[in-house]
Scaffold this motif. Structure first.
Motif, PDB file in Angstrom:
ATOM      1  N   ARG A   5      19.331 -10.489  -5.866  1.00 53.84           N
ATOM      2  CA  ARG A   5      20.551 -10.270  -6.635  1.00 53.84           C
ATOM      3  C   ARG A   5      20.227  -9.251  -7.723  1.00 53.84           C
ATOM      4  NH1 ARG A   5      20.412 -13.755 -11.384  1.00 53.84           N
ATOM      5  NH2 ARG A   5      18.529 -14.984 -11.253  1.00 53.84           N
ATOM      6  N   THR A   6      21.245  -8.649  -8.274  1.00 50.04           N
ATOM      7  CA  THR A   6      21.037  -7.704  -9.361  1.00 50.04           C
ATOM      8  C   THR A   6      21.748  -8.207 -10.605  1.00 50.04           C
ATOM      9  OG1 THR A   6      22.957  -6.396  -8.722  1.00 50.04           O
ATOM     10  CG2 THR A   6      20.835  -5.690  -7.848  1.00 50.04           C
ATOM     11  N   ARG A   7      21.278  -7.754 -11.715  1.00 51.96           N
ATOM     12  CA  ARG A   7      21.850  -8.089 -13.011  1.00 51.96           C
ATOM     13  C   ARG A   7      22.293  -6.785 -13.658  1.00 51.96           C
ATOM     14  NH1 ARG A   7      17.795 -10.802 -17.302  1.00 51.96           N
ATOM     15  NH2 ARG A   7      18.565  -9.607 -19.042  1.00 51.96           N
ATOM     16  N   GLU A   8      23.418  -6.789 -14.328  1.00 57.93           N
ATOM     17  CA  GLU A   8      23.911  -5.571 -14.949  1.00 57.93           C
ATOM     18  C   GLU A   8      22.934  -5.086 -16.019  1.00 57.93           C
ATOM     19  OE1 GLU A   8      27.829  -6.545 -16.330  1.00 57.93           O
ATOM     20  OE2 GLU A   8      28.672  -6.337 -14.332  1.00 57.93           O
ATOM     21  N   ILE A   9      22.747  -3.772 -16.061  1.00 56.32           N
ATOM     22  CA  ILE A   9      21.856  -3.136 -17.028  1.00 56.32           C
ATOM     23  C   ILE A   9      22.692  -2.138 -17.827  1.00 56.32           C
ATOM     24  CG2 ILE A   9      19.808  -1.700 -17.339  1.00 56.32           C
ATOM     25  CD1 ILE A   9      18.941  -4.184 -15.999  1.00 56.32           C
ATOM     26  N   ASP A  10      22.679  -2.252 -19.140  1.00 52.88           N
ATOM     27  CA  ASP A  10      23.412  -1.341 -20.012  1.00 52.88           C
ATOM     28  C   ASP A  10      22.435  -0.353 -20.641  1.00 52.88           C
ATOM     29  OD1 ASP A  10      25.081  -0.016 -21.758  1.00 52.88           O
ATOM     30  OD2 ASP A  10      25.381  -1.718 -23.100  1.00 52.88           O
ATOM     31  N   LEU A  11      22.286   0.816 -19.997  1.00 54.51           N
ATOM     32  CA  LEU A  11      21.487   1.880 -20.575  1.00 54.51           C
ATOM     33  C   LEU A  11      22.414   2.802 -21.352  1.00 54.51           C
ATOM     34  CD1 LEU A  11      19.016   2.912 -17.722  1.00 54.51           C
ATOM     35  CD2 LEU A  11      18.701   1.227 -19.548  1.00 54.51           C
ATOM     36  N   ASP A  12      21.915   3.362 -22.434  1.00 55.67           N
ATOM     37  CA  ASP A  12      22.705   4.256 -23.269  1.00 55.67           C
ATOM     38  C   ASP A  12      21.997   5.584 -23.445  1.00 55.67           C
ATOM     39  OD1 ASP A  12      24.873   2.508 -23.828  1.00 55.67           O
ATOM     40  OD2 ASP A  12      23.611   1.427 -25.237  1.00 55.67           O
ATOM     41  N   ALA A  13      22.746   6.659 -23.194  1.00 60.52           N
ATOM     42  CA  ALA A  13      22.240   8.010 -23.417  1.00 60.52           C
ATOM     43  C   ALA A  13      22.611   8.448 -24.830  1.00 60.52           C
ATOM     44  CB  ALA A  13      22.844   8.970 -22.395  1.00 60.52           C
ATOM     45  N   SER A  14      21.692   9.113 -25.484  1.00 58.17           N
ATOM     46  CA  SER A  14      21.931   9.660 -26.816  1.00 58.17           C
ATOM     47  C   SER A  14      21.347  11.060 -26.891  1.00 58.17           C
ATOM     48  CB  SER A  14      21.259   8.795 -27.891  1.00 58.17           C
ATOM     49  OG  SER A  14      21.717   7.474 -27.856  1.00 58.17           O
ATOM     50  N   ALA A  15      21.893  11.869 -27.787  1.00 56.37           N
ATOM     51  CA  ALA A  15      21.365  13.198 -28.072  1.00 56.37           C
ATOM     52  C   ALA A  15      21.185  13.301 -29.579  1.00 56.37           C
ATOM     53  CB  ALA A  15      22.317  14.285 -27.581  1.00 56.37           C
ATOM     54  N   VAL A  16      19.952  13.547 -30.002  1.00 51.74           N
ATOM     55  CA  VAL A  16      19.657  13.682 -31.425  1.00 51.74           C
ATOM     56  C   VAL A  16      19.438  15.167 -31.699  1.00 51.74           C
ATOM     57  CG1 VAL A  16      18.207  12.938 -33.334  1.00 51.74           C
ATOM     58  CG2 VAL A  16      18.556  11.402 -31.385  1.00 51.74           C
ATOM     59  N   LEU A  17      20.210  15.714 -32.636  1.00 54.92           N
ATOM     60  CA  LEU A  17      20.135  17.121 -32.983  1.00 54.92           C
ATOM     61  C   LEU A  17      19.210  17.290 -34.182  1.00 54.92           C
ATOM     62  CD1 LEU A  17      22.971  16.505 -31.593  1.00 54.92           C
ATOM     63  CD2 LEU A  17      23.674  18.675 -32.560  1.00 54.92           C
ATOM     64  N   PHE A  18      18.275  18.234 -34.057  1.00 56.45           N
ATOM     65  CA  PHE A  18      17.266  18.455 -35.094  1.00 56.45           C
ATOM     66  C   PHE A  18      17.356  19.874 -35.644  1.00 56.45           C
ATOM     67  CE2 PHE A  18      15.494  14.930 -32.778  1.00 56.45           C
ATOM     68  CZ  PHE A  18      14.875  14.162 -33.750  1.00 56.45           C
ATOM     69  N   ALA A  19      17.086  19.987 -36.929  1.00 55.17           N
ATOM     70  CA  ALA A  19      16.920  21.270 -37.596  1.00 55.17           C
ATOM     71  C   ALA A  19      15.574  21.212 -38.314  1.00 55.17           C
ATOM     72  CB  ALA A  19      18.044  21.522 -38.598  1.00 55.17           C
ATOM     73  N   ASP A  20      14.654  22.053 -37.896  1.00 56.04           N
ATOM     74  CA  ASP A  20      13.317  22.091 -38.489  1.00 56.04           C
ATOM     75  C   ASP A  20      12.682  20.693 -38.544  1.00 56.04           C
ATOM     76  OD1 ASP A  20      11.140  23.494 -39.513  1.00 56.04           O
ATOM     77  OD2 ASP A  20      11.782  23.147 -41.585  1.00 56.04           O
TER      78      ASP A  20
ATOM     79  N   PRO B  38      25.266  25.226 -34.053  1.00 57.85           N
ATOM     80  CA  PRO B  38      24.936  26.006 -35.259  1.00 57.85           C
ATOM     81  C   PRO B  38      23.498  26.523 -35.198  1.00 57.85           C
ATOM     82  CG  PRO B  38      26.018  23.939 -35.841  1.00 57.85           C
ATOM     83  CD  PRO B  38      25.714  23.874 -34.368  1.00 57.85           C
ATOM     84  N   VAL B  39      23.277  27.682 -35.801  1.00 57.85           N
ATOM     85  CA  VAL B  39      21.976  28.350 -35.712  1.00 57.85           C
ATOM     86  C   VAL B  39      20.840  27.523 -36.309  1.00 57.85           C
ATOM     87  CG1 VAL B  39      22.921  30.666 -35.591  1.00 57.85           C
ATOM     88  CG2 VAL B  39      22.395  29.679 -37.813  1.00 57.85           C
ATOM     89  N   HIS B  40      21.128  26.634 -37.238  1.00 57.66           N
ATOM     90  CA  HIS B  40      20.046  25.846 -37.842  1.00 57.66           C
ATOM     91  C   HIS B  40      19.562  24.715 -36.920  1.00 57.66           C
ATOM     92  CE1 HIS B  40      23.498  23.322 -38.898  1.00 57.66           C
ATOM     93  NE2 HIS B  40      22.645  22.343 -39.144  1.00 57.66           N
ATOM     94  N   ILE B  41      20.352  24.348 -35.918  1.00 54.44           N
ATOM     95  CA  ILE B  41      19.919  23.331 -34.937  1.00 54.44           C
ATOM     96  C   ILE B  41      18.971  24.021 -33.964  1.00 54.44           C
ATOM     97  CG2 ILE B  41      20.627  21.724 -33.126  1.00 54.44           C
ATOM     98  CD1 ILE B  41      21.709  20.919 -35.848  1.00 54.44           C
ATOM     99  N   ASP B  42      17.717  23.536 -33.883  1.00 48.60           N
ATOM    100  CA  ASP B  42      16.748  24.190 -33.007  1.00 48.60           C
ATOM    101  C   ASP B  42      16.286  23.319 -31.840  1.00 48.60           C
ATOM    102  OD1 ASP B  42      15.204  22.450 -34.522  1.00 48.60           O
ATOM    103  OD2 ASP B  42      13.970  24.009 -35.423  1.00 48.60           O
ATOM    104  N   GLN B  43      16.611  22.013 -31.864  1.00 55.31           N
ATOM    105  CA  GLN B  43      16.223  21.130 -30.769  1.00 55.31           C
ATOM    106  C   GLN B  43      17.255  20.026 -30.607  1.00 55.31           C
ATOM    107  OE1 GLN B  43      11.954  20.120 -30.323  1.00 55.31           O
ATOM    108  NE2 GLN B  43      11.755  20.869 -32.418  1.00 55.31           N
ATOM    109  N   ILE B  44      17.475  19.637 -29.369  1.00 51.72           N
ATOM    110  CA  ILE B  44      18.302  18.470 -29.065  1.00 51.72           C
ATOM    111  C   ILE B  44      17.459  17.589 -28.148  1.00 51.72           C
ATOM    112  CG2 ILE B  44      20.435  17.607 -28.056  1.00 51.72           C
ATOM    113  CD1 ILE B  44      21.610  20.436 -28.543  1.00 51.72           C
TER     114      ILE B  44
END
Length: 192
Positions: free
Chosen positions: A42-57, A104-110
């Motif tokens: 049997r399977t059990r429901e799994i609640d995975l959540d995707a997130s994106a964190v925006l970084f500047a420097d 925005p130009v100051h965001i350099d990584q997601i």
């Protein structure tokens, strides 16, 4: 043509014709792994959540997740929370859309993360992947598949980061523990 990525691999987000991608979708998919019991599997429901964190420097400046669906500047948008996974049977269960031209130009990584909000470990998940899609034409550009489960509740999946005037994607695949993106910050920072 899709690039099947390995942990630590980076790809350029330049188009084959030399132009730059303007909009991408980071898709996440998963299924609950069947568990054997006295009366079969049997399977059990799994609640995975995707997130994106925006970084500047190397400093977090914004986040997009199921409780904050759009970045403050409007360049990153979550399509909504999926509480069970496996709905797409190989398609995206959750997706985050990124308008690269509006960042925005100051965001350099997601940095893209996935965590088990309900606390199940990845031992209870199968067929989990993240993929990057050119949102203008639907072409899958890269796919990172989670190989094997583990006794952790989260993964730092991938990051999209500036390189000169363009963007690269790097598959991270770093296991972590936490139910929310806030819990994952100590594991995210070394990947910046």
């Amino acid at each position: 043509m899709t690039v099947n990525m390995t942990k630590g691999q980076a790809i350029s987000l330049q188009k084959n014709d030399g132009g730059s991608l303007t909009a991408v979708r980071m898709g996440l998919g998963w299924q609950a792994a069947p568990r054997r019991g006295l009366f079969g599997s049997r399977t059990r429901e799994i609640d995975l959540d995707a997130s994106a964190v925006l970084f500047a420097d190397k400093q977090p400046v914004d986040v997009v997740f199921f409780r904050h669906l759009v970045s403050d500047d409007g360049s990153v948008r979550h399509t909504g929370d999926n509480l069970v996974g496996g709905v797409g049977q190989g398609g995206d269960d959750e997706a985050i859309l990124v308008d690269l031209g509006r960042i925005p130009v100051h965001i350099d990584q997601i940095v893209f993360t996935v965590n088990s909000f309900t606390g199940q470990t990845f031992q209870e998940v199968q067929n989990a992947f993240c993929r990057l899609v050119d949102e203008t034409n639907g072409q899958e550009l890269a796919r990172y598949t989670l190989a094997g489960g583990g006794a952790y509740t989260a993964q730092i999946m991938a990051k999209v980061h500036r390189v000169g005037a363009g963007w690269n994607m790097t598959a991270l695949g770093t296991p972590a523990n936490g139910r929310t993106f806030q819990d994952l910050m100590p594991a995210i920072l070394p990947a910046l």
